[in-house]
Design a protein around this motif. Structure first.
Motif, short mmCIF file in Angstrom:
data_model
loop_
_atom_site.label_atom_id
_atom_site.label_comp_id
_atom_site.label_asym_id
_atom_site.label_seq_id
_atom_site.Cartn_x
_atom_site.Cartn_y
_atom_site.Cartn_z
N ASN A 48 -49.08 -4.49 -0.68
CA ASN A 48 -48.87 -5.37 -1.82
C ASN A 48 -49.64 -4.85 -3.03
OD1 ASN A 48 -49.69 -7.66 -3.66
ND2 ASN A 48 -48.26 -8.76 -2.33
N SER A 171 -42.37 -14.98 -1.00
CA SER A 171 -43.13 -14.26 0.02
C SER A 171 -43.72 -15.26 1.00
CB SER A 171 -44.23 -13.44 -0.65
OG SER A 171 -45.17 -14.29 -1.28
N ASN A 204 -39.73 -13.76 2.43
CA ASN A 204 -39.92 -12.39 2.89
C ASN A 204 -41.29 -12.32 3.56
OD1 ASN A 204 -40.30 -9.66 3.20
ND2 ASN A 204 -40.62 -9.26 1.02
N ASP A 207 -43.71 -9.34 2.79
CA ASP A 207 -44.34 -9.28 1.47
C ASP A 207 -44.20 -7.92 0.82
OD1 ASP A 207 -45.54 -10.78 -0.53
OD2 ASP A 207 -47.53 -10.02 -0.07
N ILE A 208 -43.23 -7.12 1.26
CA ILE A 208 -42.96 -5.81 0.64
C ILE A 208 -41.46 -5.70 0.37
CG2 ILE A 208 -44.96 -4.62 1.63
CD1 ILE A 208 -43.16 -3.50 3.78
N ALA A 209 -41.09 -4.73 -0.48
CA ALA A 209 -39.72 -4.63 -0.96
C ALA A 209 -38.69 -4.49 0.16
CB ALA A 209 -39.60 -3.47 -1.92
N SER A 210 -38.99 -3.67 1.16
CA SER A 210 -38.01 -3.45 2.23
C SER A 210 -37.70 -4.72 3.00
CB SER A 210 -38.53 -2.36 3.19
OG SER A 210 -39.75 -2.76 3.78
N ALA A 212 -37.58 -7.66 1.63
CA ALA A 212 -36.81 -8.56 0.76
C ALA A 212 -35.34 -8.14 0.67
CB ALA A 212 -37.41 -8.56 -0.64
N GLN A 213 -35.06 -6.87 0.90
CA GLN A 213 -33.70 -6.36 0.70
C GLN A 213 -32.64 -7.08 1.54
OE1 GLN A 213 -34.41 -2.20 1.26
NE2 GLN A 213 -35.25 -1.93 -0.80
#
Length: 215
Positions: A48, A171, A204, A207-210, A212-213
Motif C-alpha cells: 500500500n 478496501s 478489495n 488492498d492492492i490494485a490486482s 481490485a481488478q
C-alpha cells in the motif's frame, strides 16, 4: 518520562510529514535517544503506497535518533488482510522488547489483549491512523479521514455532471477507510452524482490494485 516524550515527538513528527522528503540529519545517530534500540511497527500490507510512505517517514526519524524500525505485516497466503496475523505480529513485537510499538489500527478493538500485554511489559504503544476502543495507548496519530474523502468526492463531482453514475471499490473496512468513504459519498451526492452499487459489498480485501481488478 523524558525518553517516552522523545519517542512520542519522533513518531508524531514522522507521521505528520509522511510521504515527504527529509534532508539527512547532521547529528550523530549513534548517540541519539534511540541508539541501539528497535521501534516495531505492527503494520498491515507492504504494497500500500500510503502505508509505505508513513513507514518511510517514521523510519527516517527513528534512524536519525539512532534506532532501527522493524515492520510486521498482516497478509495471509491469499493476499488478504488477516487480523489474526496482525495479532501475531504484535505478539512478536512484545517478545522483542522494543523501545516502542506503533500499531496501525485496522480494527479498533481486536488488539486489546496485545496492548494490555505491551503496557504491562513497560513498552509504550502508539496508535496510527485510528482511535483504539477499549484500550489506552500512549498517543494517537490520526488523519482527517472524512475531510480527505470529502475533498476527493467534491473534486470528482466537479469533473463530472449531475446524474453521472459512479461506483466505488472499497478496501478493508478500517476506521479511516470508513470515514473516507462517508466523506466521499456525501460530496458526490451533493454534486448530484448517482452512486451505483454498494461500496460495503465491493471490498478489495487485498488492498492492492490486482485485488481490485476482478471487483
Amino acid at each position: 518520562m523524558r525518553k517516552l516524550a522523545v519517542i512520542g515527538a519522533v513518531l508524531a513528527m514522522a507521521t505528520a510529514v509522511a510521504g515527504g522528503v527529509f534532508a539527512a540529519g547532521s547529528g550523530d545517530a549513534a548517540s541519539g535517544p534511540l541508539a541501539g534500540k528497535v521501534v516495531w511497527e505492527v503494520d498491515v500490507v507492504k504494497a500500500n503506497p500510503a502505508l509505505t510512505a508513513l513507514a518511510q517517514a517514521v523510519n527516517l526519524e527513528v534512524a536519525k535518533a539512532g534506532g532501527t524500525l522493524v515492520r510486521s505485516f498482516a497478509v495471509n497466503s491469499a493476499g488478504q488482510v488477516d487480523l489474526s496475523l496482525q495479532a501475531q505480529g504484535f505478539d512478536r513485537a512484545i517478545a522483542a522488547k522494543p523501545a516502542a510499538i506503533i500499531w496501525l489500527v485496522i480494527d479498533p478493538k481486536s488488539m486489546r489483549p496485545q496492548v494490555k500485554k505491551a503496557k504491562a511489559a513497560g513498552i509504550p504503544v502508539f496508535a496510527l491512523i485510528g482511535k483504539p476502543q477499549g484500550s489506552t495507548v500512549n498517543a494517537i496519530e490520526n488523519l482527517k479521514n472524512n475531510a480527505q474523502g470529502y475533498i476527493l468526492g467534491k473534486t470528482l463531482a466537479k469533473a463530472l455532471k449531475p446524474g453521472d453514475q459512479v461506483s466505488m471499490i472499497e478496501s478493508f473496512p478500517t476506521p479511516n477507510t470508513i470515514e473516507e468513504q462517508a466523506g466521499a459519498v456525501k460530496a458526490m451526492k451533493e454534486g448530484g452524482l448517482k452512486i451505483v452499487g454498494d461500496p460495503s459489498k465491493q471490498r478489495n480485501a487485498t488492498d492492492i490494485a490486482s485485488g481490485a481488478q476482478p471487483i
